[in-house]
Design a protein around this motif. Structure first.
Motif, PDB file in Angstrom:
ATOM      1  N   PHE A 152       0.831  -1.200   0.000  1.00 17.63           N
ATOM      2  CA  PHE A 152       0.000   0.000   0.000  1.00 17.63           C
ATOM      3  C   PHE A 152       0.867   1.253   0.000  1.00 17.63           C
ATOM      4  O   PHE A 152       0.509   2.263  -0.603  1.00 17.63           O
ATOM      5  CB  PHE A 152      -0.940  -0.004   1.213  1.00 17.63           C
ATOM      6  N   TYR A 153       2.000   1.188   0.681  1.00 18.22           N
ATOM      7  CA  TYR A 153       2.939   2.306   0.674  1.00 18.22           C
ATOM      8  C   TYR A 153       3.318   2.673  -0.757  1.00 18.22           C
ATOM      9  O   TYR A 153       3.257   3.840  -1.151  1.00 18.22           O
ATOM     10  CB  TYR A 153       4.186   1.932   1.472  1.00 18.22           C
ATOM     11  N   SER A 154       3.705   1.685  -1.554  1.00 21.61           N
ATOM     12  CA  SER A 154       4.109   1.947  -2.934  1.00 21.61           C
ATOM     13  C   SER A 154       2.938   2.462  -3.769  1.00 21.61           C
ATOM     14  O   SER A 154       3.118   3.319  -4.640  1.00 21.61           O
ATOM     15  CB  SER A 154       4.690   0.674  -3.562  1.00 21.61           C
ATOM     16  N   LYS A 155       1.746   1.970  -3.499  1.00 20.68           N
ATOM     17  CA  LYS A 155       0.568   2.459  -4.220  1.00 20.68           C
ATOM     18  C   LYS A 155       0.382   3.961  -4.001  1.00 20.68           C
ATOM     19  O   LYS A 155       0.118   4.715  -4.939  1.00 20.68           O
ATOM     20  CB  LYS A 155      -0.687   1.713  -3.754  1.00 20.68           C
ATOM     21  N   THR A 156       0.521   4.398  -2.746  1.00 26.05           N
ATOM     22  CA  THR A 156       0.321   5.827  -2.471  1.00 26.05           C
ATOM     23  C   THR A 156       1.420   6.662  -3.119  1.00 26.05           C
ATOM     24  O   THR A 156       1.162   7.764  -3.605  1.00 26.05           O
ATOM     25  CB  THR A 156       0.296   6.111  -0.958  1.00 26.05           C
ATOM     26  N   LYS A 157       2.628   6.132  -3.151  1.00 23.68           N
ATOM     27  CA  LYS A 157       3.738   6.871  -3.745  1.00 23.68           C
ATOM     28  C   LYS A 157       3.580   6.990  -5.259  1.00 23.68           C
ATOM     29  O   LYS A 157       3.888   8.032  -5.852  1.00 23.68           O
ATOM     30  CB  LYS A 157       5.060   6.198  -3.397  1.00 23.68           C
ATOM     31  N   ALA A 158       3.112   5.918  -5.893  1.00 23.29           N
ATOM     32  CA  ALA A 158       2.873   5.965  -7.337  1.00 23.29           C
ATOM     33  C   ALA A 158       1.721   6.918  -7.658  1.00 23.29           C
ATOM     34  O   ALA A 158       1.765   7.668  -8.641  1.00 23.29           O
ATOM     35  CB  ALA A 158       2.564   4.565  -7.863  1.00 23.29           C
ATOM     36  N   MET A 159       0.733   6.907  -6.803  1.00 20.33           N
ATOM     37  CA  MET A 159      -0.430   7.774  -6.991  1.00 20.33           C
ATOM     38  C   MET A 159      -0.030   9.245  -6.942  1.00 20.33           C
ATOM     39  O   MET A 159      -0.395  10.041  -7.820  1.00 20.33           O
ATOM     40  CB  MET A 159      -1.463   7.470  -5.895  1.00 20.33           C
ATOM     41  N   VAL A 160       0.723   9.619  -5.919  1.00 22.44           N
ATOM     42  CA  VAL A 160       1.080  11.027  -5.774  1.00 22.44           C
ATOM     43  C   VAL A 160       2.086  11.451  -6.843  1.00 22.44           C
ATOM     44  O   VAL A 160       2.057  12.598  -7.301  1.00 22.44           O
ATOM     45  CB  VAL A 160       1.604  11.311  -4.349  1.00 22.44           C
ATOM     46  N   GLU A 161       2.961  10.540  -7.268  1.00 22.38           N
ATOM     47  CA  GLU A 161       3.897  10.896  -8.332  1.00 22.38           C
ATOM     48  C   GLU A 161       3.149  11.261  -9.611  1.00 22.38           C
ATOM     49  O   GLU A 161       3.487  12.241 -10.289  1.00 22.38           O
ATOM     50  CB  GLU A 161       4.869   9.748  -8.613  1.00 22.38           C
ATOM     51  N   GLU A 162       2.131  10.496  -9.933  1.00 20.25           N
ATOM     52  CA  GLU A 162       1.341  10.772 -11.134  1.00 20.25           C
ATOM     53  C   GLU A 162       0.659  12.131 -11.035  1.00 20.25           C
ATOM     54  O   GLU A 162       0.656  12.912 -11.999  1.00 20.25           O
ATOM     55  CB  GLU A 162       0.304   9.669 -11.330  1.00 20.25           C
ATOM     56  N   LEU A 163       0.105  12.443  -9.892  1.00 26.01           N
ATOM     57  CA  LEU A 163      -0.582  13.720  -9.711  1.00 26.01           C
ATOM     58  C   LEU A 163       0.394  14.895  -9.734  1.00 26.01           C
ATOM     59  O   LEU A 163       0.083  15.967 -10.256  1.00 26.01           O
ATOM     60  CB  LEU A 163      -1.365  13.709  -8.397  1.00 26.01           C
ATOM     61  N   LEU A 164       1.595  14.691  -9.188  1.00 23.33           N
ATOM     62  CA  LEU A 164       2.582  15.772  -9.150  1.00 23.33           C
ATOM     63  C   LEU A 164       3.105  16.153 -10.533  1.00 23.33           C
ATOM     64  O   LEU A 164       3.703  17.221 -10.692  1.00 23.33           O
ATOM     65  CB  LEU A 164       3.753  15.384  -8.244  1.00 23.33           C
ATOM     66  N   LYS A 165       2.888  15.290 -11.518  1.00 25.94           N
ATOM     67  CA  LYS A 165       3.299  15.636 -12.874  1.00 25.94           C
ATOM     68  C   LYS A 165       2.607  16.903 -13.358  1.00 25.94           C
ATOM     69  O   LYS A 165       3.078  17.572 -14.280  1.00 25.94           O
ATOM     70  CB  LYS A 165       2.976  14.487 -13.842  1.00 25.94           C
ATOM     71  N   ASN A 166       1.475  17.241 -12.739  1.00 22.28           N
ATOM     72  CA  ASN A 166       0.717  18.419 -13.146  1.00 22.28           C
ATOM     73  C   ASN A 166       1.237  19.705 -12.507  1.00 22.28           C
ATOM     74  O   ASN A 166       0.725  20.790 -12.798  1.00 22.28           O
ATOM     75  CB  ASN A 166      -0.757  18.224 -12.775  1.00 22.28           C
ATOM     76  N   TYR A 167       2.243  19.588 -11.650  1.00 23.16           N
ATOM     77  CA  TYR A 167       2.830  20.757 -10.985  1.00 23.16           C
ATOM     78  C   TYR A 167       4.207  21.012 -11.572  1.00 23.16           C
ATOM     79  O   TYR A 167       5.139  20.248 -11.340  1.00 23.16           O
ATOM     80  CB  TYR A 167       2.915  20.526  -9.469  1.00 23.16           C
TER      81      TYR A 167
END
Length: 309
Positions: A152-167
């Motif tokens: 689950f840790y890796s899932k959250t990290k992958a999730m936020v990395e994808e969203l941060l691409k927009n910043y």
């Protein structure tokens, strides 16, 4: 030689471009990387402050940033779990709050104030696959889509990395299995595996903090953004590290191996094993050492000399 002006004064033909003063704001004061960053800034004479706000509390973060007026913000905070990432499996809301909501909140506030955010993320969002086989030397690149969902840790990290691409103001650094010269630190990958009853033996990309944390400061100075695989080039296996530990630190040290199936019986969540491509980081910093060279130079040789002193 100056050039004459209409009023007879002289001007420099090429005045030096002033270097803007740096001021860093660091989140993660009580953490390993955050503490090391503060030490590096102090040693280099870079003004810095630690953020006091909780990542998920927008008002507190805004107050921190407004008070410090930083040129750059470094995020080394977040949840990794204690004693390990298995904690995240049973504390999912807390993990999301820190690793996703908190990181996005910080990025959003920084963007609104025109401040670059250096975000220490993870490369444990990939696993060897058919396109990147174990031992092939083919690593995952910055633009590759994460394929590891075992924890689950890796899932959250992958999730936020994808969203941060927009910043556009964020520099994401994919750290893996961090190592430092402080062999007493329980977060140090070397320290961890020397204390395990048994270890697997799989080549992985890893991050030697003594070499790479100063590079992250230089990346801030260069205002680099986007995703970066933040590991030393090449891979090193558990056994290779433990062999170095035995040869440099403790001649009587021994260990036992077990396979992934046996490991799965003593952990809750599977672990990521992968190689990250280092072409991008090596192009920007050609002096970057390979993982085995870096381990010897920054970790084992200094500790060997200290033990003999």
């Amino acid at each position: 030689m100056g050039t004459a002006t209409t009023n007879g004064s002289a001007e420099q033909a090429s005045a030096p471009v002033p270097v803007p003063a740096l001021k860093f704001l660091i989140y993660g004061r009580t953490g390993w990387i955050g503490g090391l960053l503060g030490g590096l800034c102090a040693a280099r004479g870079i003004p810095f402050a630690y953020g006091a706000g909780r990542l998920e509390n927008r008002a507190q973060l805004e107050a921190d940033i407004d008070a410090a007026a930083p040129t750059h913000v470094f995020n080394a905070a977040g949840v990794t779990g204690r004693p390990n990432v298995d904690w995240c499996e049973t504390h999912r809301a807390e993990t999301i709050r820190a690793n996703v909501v908190g990181t996005l909140t910080l990025a959003d506030i920084c963007r609104g104030r025109g401040v670059l955010l250096i975000n220490y993320a993870t490369g444990c969002i990939f696993e060897y696959d058919a396109g990147h086989p174990l031992g092939s030397g083919v690593g995952f690149k910055e633009e590759d889509t994460p394929n590891f969902v075992g924890s689950f840790y890796s899932k959250t990290k992958a999730m936020v990395e994808e969203l941060l691409k927009n910043y556009e103001n964020v520099c994401t650094l994919r750290v893996r299995m961090p190592i430092s010269s402080d062999l007493s630190n329980p977060r140090n990958f070397i320290t961890k595996i020397t204390r395990y009853d048994k270890v697997v033996n799989i080549p992985n990309s890893m991050t030697v903090l003594d070499e790479l944390l100063p590079i992250s400061i230089e990346m801030a100075k260069r205002n680099l953004t986007g995703i970066w695989n933040f590991t030393n080039p090449g891979v090193v296996s558990h056994n290779e590290i433990l062999e170095m530990y035995r040869d440099y630190i403790d001649p009587g040290f021994s260990w036992k191996n077990f396979n992934l199936e046996e490991q799965a019986k003593v952990i809750v969540a599977p672990r990521s094993n992968n190689e990250l491509d280092q072409t991008k980081l090596k192009r920007e910093f050609p002096e970057l050492l390979s993982i085995k060279e870096s381990l010897i130079k920054y970790v084992f040789e200094p500790n060997c000399k200290a033990s003999k002193a």
